[in-house]
Design an enzyme around this catalytic site. Structure first.
Site, PDB file in Angstrom:
ATOM      1  N   LYS A  22     -41.888 -18.636 -36.251  1.00 34.36           N
ATOM      2  CA  LYS A  22     -41.360 -19.687 -37.113  1.00 34.36           C
ATOM      3  C   LYS A  22     -41.211 -19.232 -38.567  1.00 34.36           C
ATOM      4  CE  LYS A  22     -45.707 -22.177 -37.887  1.00 34.36           C
ATOM      5  NZ  LYS A  22     -46.365 -20.921 -38.183  1.00 34.36           N
ATOM      6  N   ARG A  97     -50.755 -29.056 -40.168  1.00 40.23           N
ATOM      7  CA  ARG A  97     -51.455 -28.448 -39.038  1.00 40.23           C
ATOM      8  C   ARG A  97     -52.469 -29.395 -38.433  1.00 40.23           C
ATOM      9  NH1 ARG A  97     -50.619 -23.003 -41.086  1.00 40.23           N
ATOM     10  NH2 ARG A  97     -51.361 -21.356 -39.712  1.00 40.23           N
ATOM     11  N   ARG A 136     -47.296  -6.863 -35.612  1.00 38.49           N
ATOM     12  CA  ARG A 136     -46.680  -7.390 -36.828  1.00 38.49           C
ATOM     13  C   ARG A 136     -47.171  -6.658 -38.091  1.00 38.49           C
ATOM     14  NH1 ARG A 136     -46.807 -13.752 -38.296  1.00 38.49           N
ATOM     15  NH2 ARG A 136     -49.013 -13.490 -38.733  1.00 38.49           N
ATOM     16  N   ARG A 169     -51.896  -7.887 -41.614  1.00 39.63           N
ATOM     17  CA  ARG A 169     -52.707  -8.970 -42.153  1.00 39.63           C
ATOM     18  C   ARG A 169     -54.096  -8.945 -41.529  1.00 39.63           C
ATOM     19  NH1 ARG A 169     -49.160 -14.363 -41.718  1.00 39.63           N
ATOM     20  NH2 ARG A 169     -51.201 -15.098 -41.058  1.00 39.63           N
ATOM     21  N   ARG A 180     -57.424 -18.182 -33.775  1.00 41.37           N
ATOM     22  CA  ARG A 180     -56.364 -18.983 -34.411  1.00 41.37           C
ATOM     23  C   ARG A 180     -55.573 -19.765 -33.367  1.00 41.37           C
ATOM     24  NH1 ARG A 180     -53.083 -14.744 -37.579  1.00 41.37           N
ATOM     25  NH2 ARG A 180     -51.828 -16.450 -38.352  1.00 41.37           N
TER      26      ARG A 180
HETATM   27  P1  AMP Z   1     -50.157 -18.805 -41.591  1.00 43.95           P
HETATM   28  O1  AMP Z   1     -49.576 -17.728 -42.428  1.00 43.95           O
HETATM   29  O2  AMP Z   1     -49.315 -20.058 -41.573  1.00 43.95           O
HETATM   30  O3  AMP Z   1     -50.504 -18.341 -40.188  1.00 43.95           O
HETATM   31  O4  AMP Z   1     -51.528 -19.240 -42.286  1.00 43.95           O
HETATM   32  C1  AMP Z   1     -52.581 -18.315 -42.447  1.00 43.95           C
HETATM   33  C2  AMP Z   1     -53.883 -19.053 -42.721  1.00 43.95           C
HETATM   34  O5  AMP Z   1     -53.760 -19.863 -43.907  1.00 43.95           O
HETATM   35  C3  AMP Z   1     -54.313 -20.029 -41.643  1.00 43.95           C
HETATM   36  O6  AMP Z   1     -54.991 -19.399 -40.562  1.00 43.95           O
HETATM   37  C4  AMP Z   1     -55.223 -20.968 -42.438  1.00 43.95           C
HETATM   38  O7  AMP Z   1     -56.479 -20.360 -42.691  1.00 43.95           O
HETATM   39  C5  AMP Z   1     -54.481 -21.075 -43.775  1.00 43.95           C
HETATM   40  N1  AMP Z   1     -53.511 -22.201 -43.766  1.00 43.95           N
HETATM   41  C6  AMP Z   1     -52.155 -22.115 -43.890  1.00 43.95           C
HETATM   42  N2  AMP Z   1     -51.582 -23.320 -43.815  1.00 43.95           N
HETATM   43  C7  AMP Z   1     -52.601 -24.208 -43.629  1.00 43.95           C
HETATM   44  C8  AMP Z   1     -52.669 -25.615 -43.443  1.00 43.95           C
HETATM   45  N3  AMP Z   1     -51.557 -26.377 -43.408  1.00 43.95           N
HETATM   46  N4  AMP Z   1     -53.886 -26.182 -43.279  1.00 43.95           N
HETATM   47  C9  AMP Z   1     -55.001 -25.442 -43.314  1.00 43.95           C
HETATM   48  N5  AMP Z   1     -55.023 -24.108 -43.451  1.00 43.95           N
HETATM   49  C10 AMP Z   1     -53.837 -23.491 -43.612  1.00 43.95           C
END
Ligand code: AMP
Length: 225
Positions: A22, A97, A136, A169, A180
């Site tokens: 996404k 989320r 990735r 990452r 996750r």
């Molecule tokens: P992502 O890059 O979207 O996979 O986000 C990486 C990490 O950022 C997640 O595993 C969470 O620890 C934190 N994070 C990002 N967006 C949110 C959200 N909407 N609510 C809570 N934690 C978030």
């Protein structure tokens, strides 16, 4: 060809598992249609890299594969959506989320008089995700995502776009990925139900390559469908 046809909706929420593609799709669509790409994960990583207090707290949570508190996230998103750059449309990527985040977002939409929006749900199976995430790499300078599998890059390759350093990452390590995915299933199922009840969900088969998924999204969101 549906490319460059106007979008029916310019207020979008991209919703799907971590590693489901996404982020890449949100970036491409936003670039093509002049939408603001709002990736909450990117914003937190950026804050962490700048060493702000909020960023460093978030980094510890992110590295453990847990979620940053709702109140923090809602504050960040409200600020961005109120900004002039989001006035002509946006793609939310990684938010909401949790159910409280989804409810808070409805309140923000209400305050900003946003009535028409769509939630684009990416369907991808877990095995695909684990494979994609372990392959990735991300440019540490411009955030572009590459795959060791399909883009022919390695940790030793400079970013094909800007020459920056490619990194993996911290939260793409396998045990963190599995955690996750569990967190995703537990917290996001109620979010999906919330939007299904509102009748704003469109589904995308996220298992194909970037171009195929991209075409599908444009077809679904373009005026001709
Ligand atoms: P992502 O890059 O979207 O996979 O986000 C990486 C990490 O950022 C997640 O595993 C969470 O620890 C934190 N994070 C990002 N967006 C949110 C959200 N909407 N609510 C809570 N934690 C978030």
């Amino acid at each position: 060809m549906t490319k460059n046809r106007p979008l029916r909706w310019r207020q979008l929420i991209f919703f799907g598992p971590p590693g489901g593609g996404k982020g890449t799709q949100a970036r491409l669509l936003a670039e093509e249609y002049g939408l603001r790409h709002v990736s909450t994960g990117d914003m937190l990583r950026d804050a962490a890299a700048r060493g702000t207090e909020r960023g460093l707290k978030a980094k510890a949570i992110m590295d453990a594969g847990r979620l940053v508190p709702d109140a923090v996230m809602v504050g960040i998103v409200r600020e961005v959506l109120q900004s002039p750059e989001a006035a002509d449309g946006f793609v939310l990527d990684g938010f909401p989320r949790t159910l409280p985040q989804a409810e808070a977002l409805s309140a923000i939409f209400h305050d900003l008089a946003i009535r028409t929006y769509r939630v684009v749900v990416f369907d991808v199976d877990d095995d695909d995700i684990v494979r994609r995430l372990s392959n990735r790499l991300v440019c540490s300078r411009n955030g572009t995502v590459f795959s060791k599998e399909t883009d022919g890059v390695t940790l030793a390759t400079p970013c094909p776009d800007c020459g920056g350093t490619l990194v993996q990452r911290d939260d793409d390590r396998e045990e963190t990925v599995r955690h996750r995915l569990q967190v995703y299933q537990l917290t996001t199922t109620p979010v999906l139900h919330y939007y299904e009840a509102l009748g704003v969900v469109v589904k995308v088969d996220g298992s194909g390559g970037v171009d195929a998924v991209s075409r599908q999204i444009r077809l679904i969101l373009s005026e001709e469908t």
